[in-house]
Design a protein around this motif. Structure first.
Motif, mmCIF file in Angstrom:
data_model
loop_
_atom_site.group_PDB
_atom_site.id
_atom_site.type_symbol
_atom_site.label_atom_id
_atom_site.label_comp_id
_atom_site.label_asym_id
_atom_site.label_seq_id
_atom_site.Cartn_x
_atom_site.Cartn_y
_atom_site.Cartn_z
ATOM 1 N N PHE A 169 -4.104 19.849 -8.268
ATOM 2 C CA PHE A 169 -4.177 18.415 -7.968
ATOM 3 C C PHE A 169 -3.199 18.010 -6.860
ATOM 4 O O PHE A 169 -3.164 16.828 -6.481
ATOM 5 N N HIS A 170 -2.422 18.955 -6.349
ATOM 6 C CA HIS A 170 -1.434 18.622 -5.332
ATOM 7 C C HIS A 170 -2.061 18.167 -4.022
ATOM 8 O O HIS A 170 -1.402 17.495 -3.222
ATOM 9 N N ILE A 171 -3.316 18.518 -3.809
ATOM 10 C CA ILE A 171 -3.989 18.069 -2.597
ATOM 11 C C ILE A 171 -4.036 16.547 -2.556
ATOM 12 O O ILE A 171 -3.888 15.920 -1.497
ATOM 13 N N PHE A 172 -4.202 15.921 -3.729
ATOM 14 C CA PHE A 172 -4.233 14.456 -3.795
ATOM 15 C C PHE A 172 -2.845 13.880 -3.571
ATOM 16 O O PHE A 172 -2.706 12.813 -2.959
ATOM 17 N N ALA A 173 -1.819 14.594 -4.063
ATOM 18 C CA ALA A 173 -0.441 14.153 -3.811
ATOM 19 C C ALA A 173 -0.132 14.204 -2.330
ATOM 20 O O ALA A 173 0.508 13.295 -1.772
ATOM 21 N N ARG A 174 -0.597 15.242 -1.670
ATOM 22 C CA ARG A 174 -0.360 15.390 -0.226
ATOM 23 C C ARG A 174 -1.084 14.307 0.564
ATOM 24 O O ARG A 174 -0.540 13.760 1.530
ATOM 25 N N ILE A 175 -2.303 13.995 0.144
ATOM 26 C CA ILE A 175 -3.053 12.933 0.822
ATOM 27 C C ILE A 175 -2.328 11.597 0.682
ATOM 28 O O ILE A 175 -2.200 10.830 1.645
ATOM 29 N N CYS A 176 -1.848 11.322 -0.533
ATOM 30 C CA CYS A 176 -1.112 10.070 -0.776
ATOM 31 C C CYS A 176 0.179 10.035 0.033
ATOM 32 O O CYS A 176 0.537 8.993 0.606
ATOM 33 N N LEU A 177 0.878 11.172 0.082
ATOM 34 C CA LEU A 177 2.140 11.231 0.828
ATOM 35 C C LEU A 177 1.905 11.008 2.321
ATOM 36 O O LEU A 177 2.604 10.203 2.961
ATOM 37 N N MET A 178 0.932 11.699 2.866
ATOM 38 C CA MET A 178 0.637 11.542 4.294
ATOM 39 C C MET A 178 0.166 10.120 4.594
ATOM 40 O O MET A 178 0.526 9.526 5.619
ATOM 41 N N ALA A 216 1.874 14.900 -7.998
ATOM 42 C CA ALA A 216 2.833 15.987 -7.789
ATOM 43 C C ALA A 216 3.319 16.569 -9.112
ATOM 44 O O ALA A 216 3.718 17.740 -9.172
ATOM 45 N N ASN A 217 3.289 15.774 -10.176
ATOM 46 C CA ASN A 217 3.734 16.234 -11.487
ATOM 47 C C ASN A 217 2.624 16.921 -12.273
ATOM 48 O O ASN A 217 2.842 17.344 -13.411
ATOM 49 N N MET A 218 1.455 17.020 -11.670
ATOM 50 C CA MET A 218 0.339 17.704 -12.321
ATOM 51 C C MET A 218 0.252 19.149 -11.810
ATOM 52 O O MET A 218 1.087 19.595 -11.029
ATOM 53 N N LYS A 219 -0.759 19.866 -12.256
ATOM 54 C CA LYS A 219 -0.949 21.243 -11.824
ATOM 55 C C LYS A 219 -1.212 21.288 -10.318
ATOM 56 O O LYS A 219 -1.657 20.311 -9.722
ATOM 57 N N LYS A 220 -0.938 22.448 -9.731
ATOM 58 C CA LYS A 220 -1.032 22.575 -8.272
ATOM 59 C C LYS A 220 -2.423 22.302 -7.729
ATOM 60 O O LYS A 220 -2.560 21.939 -6.557
ATOM 61 N N VAL A 234 0.845 -1.207 0.000
ATOM 62 C CA VAL A 234 0.000 0.000 0.000
ATOM 63 C C VAL A 234 0.880 1.257 0.000
ATOM 64 O O VAL A 234 0.576 2.234 -0.692
ATOM 65 N N VAL A 235 1.961 1.225 0.779
ATOM 66 C CA VAL A 235 2.893 2.359 0.800
ATOM 67 C C VAL A 235 3.450 2.605 -0.596
ATOM 68 O O VAL A 235 3.549 3.760 -1.050
ATOM 69 N N TYR A 236 3.797 1.534 -1.296
ATOM 70 C CA TYR A 236 4.322 1.660 -2.668
ATOM 71 C C TYR A 236 3.285 2.289 -3.596
ATOM 72 O O TYR A 236 3.604 3.196 -4.372
ATOM 73 N N LEU A 237 2.050 1.831 -3.512
ATOM 74 C CA LEU A 237 0.990 2.387 -4.362
ATOM 75 C C LEU A 237 0.755 3.863 -4.050
ATOM 76 O O LEU A 237 0.561 4.687 -4.961
ATOM 77 N N LEU A 238 0.778 4.209 -2.766
ATOM 78 C CA LEU A 238 0.585 5.610 -2.375
ATOM 79 C C LEU A 238 1.745 6.476 -2.842
ATOM 80 O O LEU A 238 1.552 7.647 -3.206
ATOM 81 N N SER A 239 2.958 5.921 -2.855
ATOM 82 C CA SER A 239 4.111 6.690 -3.350
ATOM 83 C C SER A 239 3.976 6.951 -4.855
ATOM 84 O O SER A 239 4.361 8.024 -5.334
ATOM 85 N N ILE A 240 3.419 5.984 -5.574
ATOM 86 C CA ILE A 240 3.158 6.190 -7.009
ATOM 87 C C ILE A 240 2.133 7.308 -7.187
ATOM 88 O O ILE A 240 2.275 8.183 -8.044
ATOM 89 N N GLY A 241 1.085 7.263 -6.356
ATOM 90 C CA GLY A 241 0.067 8.317 -6.418
ATOM 91 C C GLY A 241 0.643 9.677 -6.099
ATOM 92 O O GLY A 241 0.300 10.677 -6.740
ATOM 93 N N THR A 242 1.543 9.730 -5.125
ATOM 94 C CA THR A 242 2.191 10.997 -4.766
ATOM 95 C C THR A 242 2.956 11.565 -5.945
ATOM 96 O O THR A 242 2.839 12.748 -6.281
ATOM 97 N N SER A 243 3.760 10.723 -6.578
ATOM 98 C CA SER A 243 4.562 11.164 -7.725
ATOM 99 C C SER A 243 3.673 11.583 -8.889
ATOM 100 O O SER A 243 3.936 12.590 -9.557
ATOM 101 N N PHE A 244 2.595 10.836 -9.119
ATOM 102 C CA PHE A 244 1.694 11.120 -10.245
ATOM 103 C C PHE A 244 1.025 12.482 -10.087
ATOM 104 O O PHE A 244 1.055 13.318 -11.003
#
Length: 268
Positions: free
Chosen positions: A143-152, A137-141, A125-135
């Motif tokens: 969408f960064h809320i989703f990157a932050r949720i995945c990272l946390m 994070a490379n989009m417009k700001k 699950v940590v690996y999948l969430l890290s993929i989501g974070t990277s995905f």
């Protein structure tokens, strides 16, 4: 059509086996042909005039092909990564079950071996969430809320995995402290993410998270006996002092920036 083919080939020389180049050439040829038919339908216009007009609308095929190639390559890489992740995840989960059963029948310590499956799934699950974070994070700001949720989520799930491992392998009564560290790391990583990506509200997240992290730090220090509870509480008001310092530094920085802008304006 022959003139379009000759023009396309003159701008984009053939590369045998290059499917992306061939696809792009077919795409441009179709667009040019459709455009020519559209112009011709408006009235009686000489074919050469139509061809010259259509060709003039595609002055830099090399540049547009480079952009097309980049998008197609990225799309192909995404599809390949999805397939690799699906297949890899299936193999990984099967391996976890195999290791769990092998270890169980070998040492008969089912009371400990259960952590293999649980932690294995949590790390997946940590690996999948890290993929989501990277995905994200490379989009417009936006969408960064989703990157932050995945990272946390990745940080806290990793902390839970560490807690379960210690809980299964030892009789340490204070293993729950690992979760306190995980919570501190979760807020810290989110604040660092906002700072690194230059979010406008980054400073406000720091101001909110610092006192919150100080509470968890207070619990850790008091529970482990590093500092007695009656003294450890000072960490919380100290965090508020740190917040005050950050606010004053930010105000001073903004004031200096305003003065520099005013001086520049007056000089002009």
């Amino acid at each position: 059509m022959d003139s379009y083919i000759d023009y396309i080939n003159s701008k984009l020389p053939d590369k045998p086996g290059d499917k992306i180049l061939y696809k792009y050439k077919r795409k441009i040829l179709t667009e040019m042909t459709d455009r020519a038919n559209e112009i011709s339908s408006r009235g009686s216009i000489a074919r050469k005039v139509v061809d010259d007009l259509v060709i003039s609308e595609y002055p830099d095929l090399g540049k547009t092909y480079a952009e097309f190639h980049k998008k197609e390559t990225a799309s192909a890489n995404r599809k390949r990564n999805i397939i690799l992740n699906v297949v890899g995840s299936a193999i990984y989960l099967i391996m976890i079950v195999v290791i769990f059963l092998t270890a169980g029948f070998a040492n008969h310590r089912w009371d400990i071996n259960w952590a293999i499956v649980v932690d294995g799934v949590l790390l997946w699950v940590v690996y999948l969430l890290s993929i989501g974070t990277s995905f994200f994070a490379n989009m417009k700001k936006i969408f960064h809320i989703f990157a932050r949720i995945c990272l946390m989520g990745a940080v806290i799930v990793f902390g839970v995995a560490a807690f379960i491992l210690v809980l299964a392998m030892t009789s340490l009564g204070s293993s729950w402290i690992i979760l306190m560290f995980a919570l501190i790391a979760m807020f810290l990583c989110d604040a660092l993410f906002c700072t690194f990506h230059k979010h406008r509200l980054a400073i406000f997240y720091w101001l909110f998270y610092i006192p919150v992290m100080s509470v968890f730090a207070f619990i850790i220090i008091g529970a482990t006996g590093i500092i007695a509870w009656r003294f450890a509480w000072i960490i919380i008001p100290l965090s508020l002092i740190i917040d005050l310092i950050i606010i004053l530094v930010a105000i001073a920085k903004n004031k200096i920036s305003s003065l520099e802008v005013a001086d520049t304006w007056n000089e002009n």
